[in-house]
Write a protein that holds these residues in place. Structure first.
Motif, PDB file in Angstrom:
ATOM      1  N   GLY A   1     -21.703   4.544  17.035  1.00 36.34           N
ATOM      2  CA  GLY A   1     -21.898   3.160  16.602  1.00 36.34           C
ATOM      3  C   GLY A   1     -22.273   3.081  15.136  1.00 36.34           C
ATOM      4  O   GLY A   1     -21.693   2.303  14.373  1.00 36.34           O
ATOM      5  N   ALA A   2     -23.235   3.909  14.716  1.00 34.49           N
ATOM      6  CA  ALA A   2     -23.662   3.901  13.319  1.00 34.49           C
ATOM      7  C   ALA A   2     -22.525   4.332  12.405  1.00 34.49           C
ATOM      8  O   ALA A   2     -22.319   3.754  11.325  1.00 34.49           O
ATOM      9  N   GLY A   3     -21.764   5.341  12.836  1.00 33.64           N
ATOM     10  CA  GLY A   3     -20.658   5.834  12.024  1.00 33.64           C
ATOM     11  C   GLY A   3     -19.584   4.779  11.802  1.00 33.64           C
ATOM     12  O   GLY A   3     -19.127   4.570  10.669  1.00 33.64           O
ATOM     13  N   TYR A   4     -19.198   4.096  12.855  1.00 31.32           N
ATOM     14  CA  TYR A   4     -18.126   3.111  12.714  1.00 31.32           C
ATOM     15  C   TYR A   4     -18.589   1.835  12.022  1.00 31.32           C
ATOM     16  O   TYR A   4     -17.786   1.162  11.375  1.00 31.32           O
ATOM     17  N   VAL A   5     -19.864   1.503  12.140  1.00 30.06           N
ATOM     18  CA  VAL A   5     -20.394   0.377  11.360  1.00 30.06           C
ATOM     19  C   VAL A   5     -20.324   0.709   9.873  1.00 30.06           C
ATOM     20  O   VAL A   5     -19.931  -0.132   9.047  1.00 30.06           O
ATOM     21  N   PHE A   6     -20.675   1.948   9.525  1.00 35.00           N
ATOM     22  CA  PHE A   6     -20.604   2.378   8.131  1.00 35.00           C
ATOM     23  C   PHE A   6     -19.161   2.369   7.631  1.00 35.00           C
ATOM     24  O   PHE A   6     -18.879   1.955   6.506  1.00 35.00           O
ATOM     25  N   VAL A   7     -18.235   2.825   8.483  1.00 31.37           N
ATOM     26  CA  VAL A   7     -16.813   2.795   8.131  1.00 31.37           C
ATOM     27  C   VAL A   7     -16.359   1.357   7.883  1.00 31.37           C
ATOM     28  O   VAL A   7     -15.639   1.074   6.912  1.00 31.37           O
ATOM     29  N   LEU A   8     -16.766   0.445   8.738  1.00 32.66           N
ATOM     30  CA  LEU A   8     -16.372  -0.961   8.592  1.00 32.66           C
ATOM     31  C   LEU A   8     -16.899  -1.541   7.287  1.00 32.66           C
ATOM     32  O   LEU A   8     -16.171  -2.241   6.561  1.00 32.66           O
ATOM     33  N   LEU A   9     -18.152  -1.227   6.965  1.00 29.95           N
ATOM     34  CA  LEU A   9     -18.724  -1.732   5.715  1.00 29.95           C
ATOM     35  C   LEU A   9     -18.007  -1.153   4.503  1.00 29.95           C
ATOM     36  O   LEU A   9     -17.727  -1.858   3.532  1.00 29.95           O
ATOM     37  N   LEU A  10     -17.699   0.138   4.560  1.00 33.62           N
ATOM     38  CA  LEU A  10     -16.993   0.774   3.448  1.00 33.62           C
ATOM     39  C   LEU A  10     -15.604   0.176   3.244  1.00 33.62           C
ATOM     40  O   LEU A  10     -15.115   0.084   2.113  1.00 33.62           O
ATOM     41  N   SER A  11     -14.963  -0.232   4.328  1.00 31.91           N
ATOM     42  CA  SER A  11     -13.587  -0.736   4.234  1.00 31.91           C
ATOM     43  C   SER A  11     -13.484  -1.996   3.380  1.00 31.91           C
ATOM     44  O   SER A  11     -12.402  -2.330   2.898  1.00 31.91           O
ATOM     45  N   PHE A  12     -14.610  -2.678   3.181  1.00 32.90           N
ATOM     46  CA  PHE A  12     -14.595  -3.898   2.375  1.00 32.90           C
ATOM     47  C   PHE A  12     -14.738  -3.620   0.877  1.00 32.90           C
ATOM     48  O   PHE A  12     -14.477  -4.510   0.060  1.00 32.90           O
ATOM     49  N   ILE A  13     -15.168  -2.402   0.518  1.00 28.01           N
ATOM     50  CA  ILE A  13     -15.417  -2.136  -0.898  1.00 28.01           C
ATOM     51  C   ILE A  13     -14.482  -1.082  -1.492  1.00 28.01           C
ATOM     52  O   ILE A  13     -14.423  -0.951  -2.703  1.00 28.01           O
ATOM     53  N   VAL A  14     -13.783  -0.324  -0.639  1.00 27.70           N
ATOM     54  CA  VAL A  14     -12.871   0.702  -1.173  1.00 27.70           C
ATOM     55  C   VAL A  14     -11.538   0.052  -1.534  1.00 27.70           C
ATOM     56  O   VAL A  14     -11.196  -1.013  -1.013  1.00 27.70           O
ATOM     57  N   PRO A  15     -10.755   0.659  -2.439  1.00 27.42           N
ATOM     58  CA  PRO A  15      -9.417   0.146  -2.738  1.00 27.42           C
ATOM     59  C   PRO A  15      -8.581   0.065  -1.468  1.00 27.42           C
ATOM     60  O   PRO A  15      -8.644   0.944  -0.607  1.00 27.42           O
ATOM     61  N   SER A  16      -7.808  -0.994  -1.338  1.00 28.46           N
ATOM     62  CA  SER A  16      -7.079  -1.263  -0.093  1.00 28.46           C
ATOM     63  C   SER A  16      -6.118  -0.136   0.281  1.00 28.46           C
ATOM     64  O   SER A  16      -5.879   0.101   1.468  1.00 28.46           O
ATOM     65  N   ASN A  17      -5.567   0.570  -0.710  1.00 32.17           N
ATOM     66  CA  ASN A  17      -4.607   1.629  -0.381  1.00 32.17           C
ATOM     67  C   ASN A  17      -5.278   2.865   0.206  1.00 32.17           C
ATOM     68  O   ASN A  17      -4.610   3.716   0.795  1.00 32.17           O
ATOM     69  N   PHE A  18      -6.595   2.987   0.075  1.00 27.97           N
ATOM     70  CA  PHE A  18      -7.296   4.139   0.630  1.00 27.97           C
ATOM     71  C   PHE A  18      -7.691   3.929   2.095  1.00 27.97           C
ATOM     72  O   PHE A  18      -7.969   4.901   2.796  1.00 27.97           O
ATOM     73  N   VAL A  19      -7.746   2.689   2.540  1.00 27.90           N
ATOM     74  CA  VAL A  19      -8.178   2.424   3.916  1.00 27.90           C
ATOM     75  C   VAL A  19      -7.232   3.042   4.946  1.00 27.90           C
ATOM     76  O   VAL A  19      -7.675   3.784   5.841  1.00 27.90           O
ATOM     77  N   PRO A  20      -5.922   2.782   4.875  1.00 23.26           N
ATOM     78  CA  PRO A  20      -5.029   3.421   5.858  1.00 23.26           C
ATOM     79  C   PRO A  20      -4.989   4.936   5.747  1.00 23.26           C
ATOM     80  O   PRO A  20      -4.880   5.635   6.753  1.00 23.26           O
ATOM     81  N   ILE A  21      -5.087   5.455   4.507  1.00 19.97           N
ATOM     82  CA  ILE A  21      -5.108   6.909   4.328  1.00 19.97           C
ATOM     83  C   ILE A  21      -6.345   7.491   5.009  1.00 19.97           C
ATOM     84  O   ILE A  21      -6.277   8.541   5.668  1.00 19.97           O
TER      85      ILE A  21
END
Length: 231
Positions: free
Chosen positions: A151-171
């Motif tokens: 749960g903690a890991g995927y919450v962190f992933v979700l938060l990061l997905s809003f600040i990283v460049p969009s092309n890095f999310v699918p990678i």
């Protein structure tokens, strides 16, 4: 030994044959590929079948026993730090050797025209797996519920997905997927089974599994952080 070889050959042929039959049927009904391409496909199918048979035998004969033996021995040294450190090193090393990771890194470097280096991507993916395999060992030692870490890991992933460049999310998410490859999965599972089997008061079944799900979060986070660094 002979029984293992027979079973492995049967499993691989059973897995490869349906795809081969479908392609052959399509070749003579709908697709009509050039004959040289079709012959290359048949030759490749034979090579893949032989390669998978040898690979699976190698996993059963060498990698699984090694992982269980190492996992059973390192807790006997009496230091949680050593267990976590060795788990990190092994998780990192086996990920670097994972064929799926190298294929992803090759494709990313090609599509990005060298902007995302193959070597850096492999390093970050391996680093993420190593850290989270170490964390998985800590979970077994301390008896931390798996749901909390996931749960903690995927919450962190979700938060990061809003600040990283969009092309890095699918990678990043693909990086998490490729670490569940044929080399990394059996070794990490065997390592977890070995560690859990010698820790008194722990449930071997409950503690031995879930490691792959946990370890696959590491590369997602690592690649996202790489995106933040490179942006």
């Amino acid at each position: 030994m002979l029984g293992d070889i027979k079973d492995t050959v049967f499993e691989i042929v059973q897995a490869v044959l349906p795809v081969t039959i479908v392609v052959i049927i399509l070749q003579f009904s709908l697709i009509s590929m050039p004959m040289d391409v079709f012959l290359h496909f048949l030759a490749g199918t034979v090579m893949v079948t032989i390669g998978l048979i040898l690979f699976m035998l190698g996993i059963k004969i060498g990698l699984l026993p090694l992982g269980e033996t190492v996992g059973a021995e390192i807790p006997k040294w009496g230091s949680a730090v050593i267990v976590i450190a060795i788990a990190f090193i092994l998780g990192f090393a086996v990920t670097v050797a994972e064929p799926d990771v190298r294929i992803l890194a090759d494709q990313v470097e090609f599509v990005s025209q060298g902007d995302i280096s193959k070597s850096i991507l492999i390093f970050m993916v391996a680093l993420g797996v190593g850290i989270f395999v170490g964390l998985a060992m800590l979970r077994i030692i301390l008896g931390i519920p798996l749901a909390y870490l996931l749960g903690a890991g995927y919450v962190f992933v979700l938060l990061l997905s809003f600040i990283v460049p969009s092309n890095f999310v699918p990678i990043a998410f693909d990086a998490g997927g490729v670490t569940t490859g044929p080399l990394t999965v059996p070794f990490i599972l065997a390592l977890g089974i070995g560690v859990a089997s010698v820790l008194g008061g722990k449930s071997t079944l409950g503690d031995s599994f879930g490691l792959i799900g946990l370890a696959s979060i590491g590369p997602v986070i690592a690649v996202m952080l790489l995106g933040v660094i490179l942006q």
